[in-house]
Write a protein that holds these residues in place. Structure first.
Motif, mmCIF file in Angstrom:
data_model
loop_
_atom_site.group_PDB
_atom_site.id
_atom_site.type_symbol
_atom_site.label_atom_id
_atom_site.label_comp_id
_atom_site.label_asym_id
_atom_site.label_seq_id
_atom_site.Cartn_x
_atom_site.Cartn_y
_atom_site.Cartn_z
ATOM 1 N N PHE A 108 33.681 31.900 36.392
ATOM 2 C CA PHE A 108 34.595 32.083 35.271
ATOM 3 C C PHE A 108 35.971 32.462 35.816
ATOM 4 O O PHE A 108 36.063 33.154 36.834
ATOM 5 C CB PHE A 108 34.123 33.224 34.360
ATOM 6 N N ASP A 109 37.015 32.056 35.132
ATOM 7 C CA ASP A 109 38.328 32.617 35.398
ATOM 8 C C ASP A 109 38.498 33.789 34.451
ATOM 9 O O ASP A 109 38.310 33.657 33.236
ATOM 10 C CB ASP A 109 39.431 31.577 35.177
ATOM 11 N N LEU A 150 24.665 33.801 33.498
ATOM 12 C CA LEU A 150 25.596 33.313 32.491
ATOM 13 C C LEU A 150 26.140 31.929 32.854
ATOM 14 O O LEU A 150 26.319 31.078 31.986
ATOM 15 C CB LEU A 150 26.749 34.301 32.315
ATOM 16 N N ASP A 151 26.379 31.704 34.137
ATOM 17 C CA ASP A 151 26.846 30.383 34.569
ATOM 18 C C ASP A 151 25.849 29.302 34.154
ATOM 19 O O ASP A 151 26.225 28.242 33.655
ATOM 20 C CB ASP A 151 27.037 30.378 36.083
ATOM 21 N N MET A 152 24.574 29.586 34.328
ATOM 22 C CA MET A 152 23.537 28.635 33.930
ATOM 23 C C MET A 152 23.506 28.450 32.413
ATOM 24 O O MET A 152 23.420 27.330 31.905
ATOM 25 C CB MET A 152 22.172 29.127 34.426
ATOM 26 N N GLY A 200 35.732 27.625 34.818
ATOM 27 C CA GLY A 200 36.767 28.021 35.761
ATOM 28 C C GLY A 200 36.355 27.807 37.201
ATOM 29 O O GLY A 200 35.487 26.982 37.511
ATOM 30 N N HIS A 201 36.957 28.605 38.067
ATOM 31 C CA HIS A 201 36.725 28.490 39.505
ATOM 32 C C HIS A 201 36.352 29.829 40.135
ATOM 33 O O HIS A 201 36.360 29.962 41.353
ATOM 34 C CB HIS A 201 37.969 27.926 40.193
ATOM 35 N N GLY A 202 36.075 30.825 39.300
ATOM 36 C CA GLY A 202 35.720 32.129 39.836
ATOM 37 C C GLY A 202 36.917 32.958 40.241
ATOM 38 O O GLY A 202 36.803 33.840 41.091
ATOM 39 N N GLU A 203 38.068 32.691 39.632
ATOM 40 C CA GLU A 203 39.280 33.443 39.953
ATOM 41 C C GLU A 203 39.376 34.653 39.035
ATOM 42 O O GLU A 203 39.241 34.527 37.822
ATOM 43 C CB GLU A 203 40.513 32.553 39.801
ATOM 44 N N ALA A 204 39.613 35.817 39.626
ATOM 45 C CA ALA A 204 39.625 37.051 38.836
ATOM 46 C C ALA A 204 40.828 37.909 39.187
ATOM 47 O O ALA A 204 41.170 38.070 40.362
ATOM 48 C CB ALA A 204 38.345 37.834 39.077
ATOM 49 N N ARG A 205 41.453 38.436 38.147
ATOM 50 C CA ARG A 205 42.492 39.453 38.287
ATOM 51 C C ARG A 205 42.121 40.578 37.323
ATOM 52 O O ARG A 205 42.220 40.410 36.108
ATOM 53 C CB ARG A 205 43.875 38.891 37.957
ATOM 54 N N VAL A 206 41.668 41.671 37.896
ATOM 55 C CA VAL A 206 41.093 42.739 37.089
ATOM 56 C C VAL A 206 41.749 44.066 37.456
ATOM 57 O O VAL A 206 41.802 44.434 38.632
ATOM 58 C CB VAL A 206 39.568 42.845 37.313
#
Length: 198
Positions: A51-52, A176-178, A25-31
């Motif tokens: 992560f999205d 985790l990205d790695m 993803g692009h690091g977009e979060a809706r939490v």
């Protein structure tokens, strides 16, 4: 290649949780969990892991945050496990040192399929906002079990509990990205056994 993503839900008498996770993803979060500081930590996890992430949770917060925190960790771990598929071609291991002002955290992960958590986390106060600090290690232990990963996390120092927790979740995202990255040199499961898991 099919998108590495997952949608998972969990409904009990105590909580209702729905999560969407996209690894690439692009690091977009809706939490929105009803626990402001948990939202804040999950937002850091997504942004620094690229992560999205969408999280919607409703829980019995009139009792306390425990069930909501635990069930969000369960569903997020299940989503991560599903999004990884057979884990073929992944880097598998990752680590990160992350400072946050005066605080420093270290996280190492191995997406081995074998759940284990070793945590060295100390907080000076009983809560940050509405979230008990005792639930932070519980969240990580639960996540490790349901994501089927080996997780080691350590808070080395820091005066401010907010900064310590932020550094921890940023480091978790970076590690985790790695670990989830696809290595173009690898086309099989990254294990001398030829399989991941117990």
């Amino acid at each position: 290649m099919a998108p590495r993503e997952a949608r998972r839900q969990r409904r009990t008498a105590e909580t209702e949780v729905a999560i969407f996770l996209r690894l690439d993803g692009h690091g977009e979060a809706r939490v929105a969990t009803g626990i402001g500081f948990l939202d804040h930590l999950l937002h850091h996890l997504a942004v620094h892991g690229l992560f999205d992430l969408e999280v919607q949770a409703r829980g019995d917060l009139h009792i306390d945050p425990h069930h909501t925190v635990e069930d969000v960790a369960i569903v997020l771990g299940q989503a991560l496990d599903e999004a990884l598929g057979d884990r073929r071609g992944i880097t598998r291991m990752g680590h990160a040192w992350v400072p946050m002002d005066e605080a420093l955290a270290f996280v190492a992960v191995d997406l081995s399929g074998r759940p284990y958590a070793v945590l060295d986390l100390a907080f000076s106060g009983p809560s940050i906002g509405a979230m008990p600090t005792s639930l932070i290690p519980h969240f990580l232990e639960t996540l490790a079990v349901h994501a089927r990963m080996n997780l080691h996390a350590r808070l080395l120092y820091g005066r401010d509990d907010h900064h310590r927790a932020e550094a921890l979740f940023k480091a978790m995202g970076r590690a985790l990205d790695m670990a989830v990255r696809l290595d173009p040199r690898r086309h099989d499961v990254p294990s001398t056994k030829g399989t991941l898991g117990p």
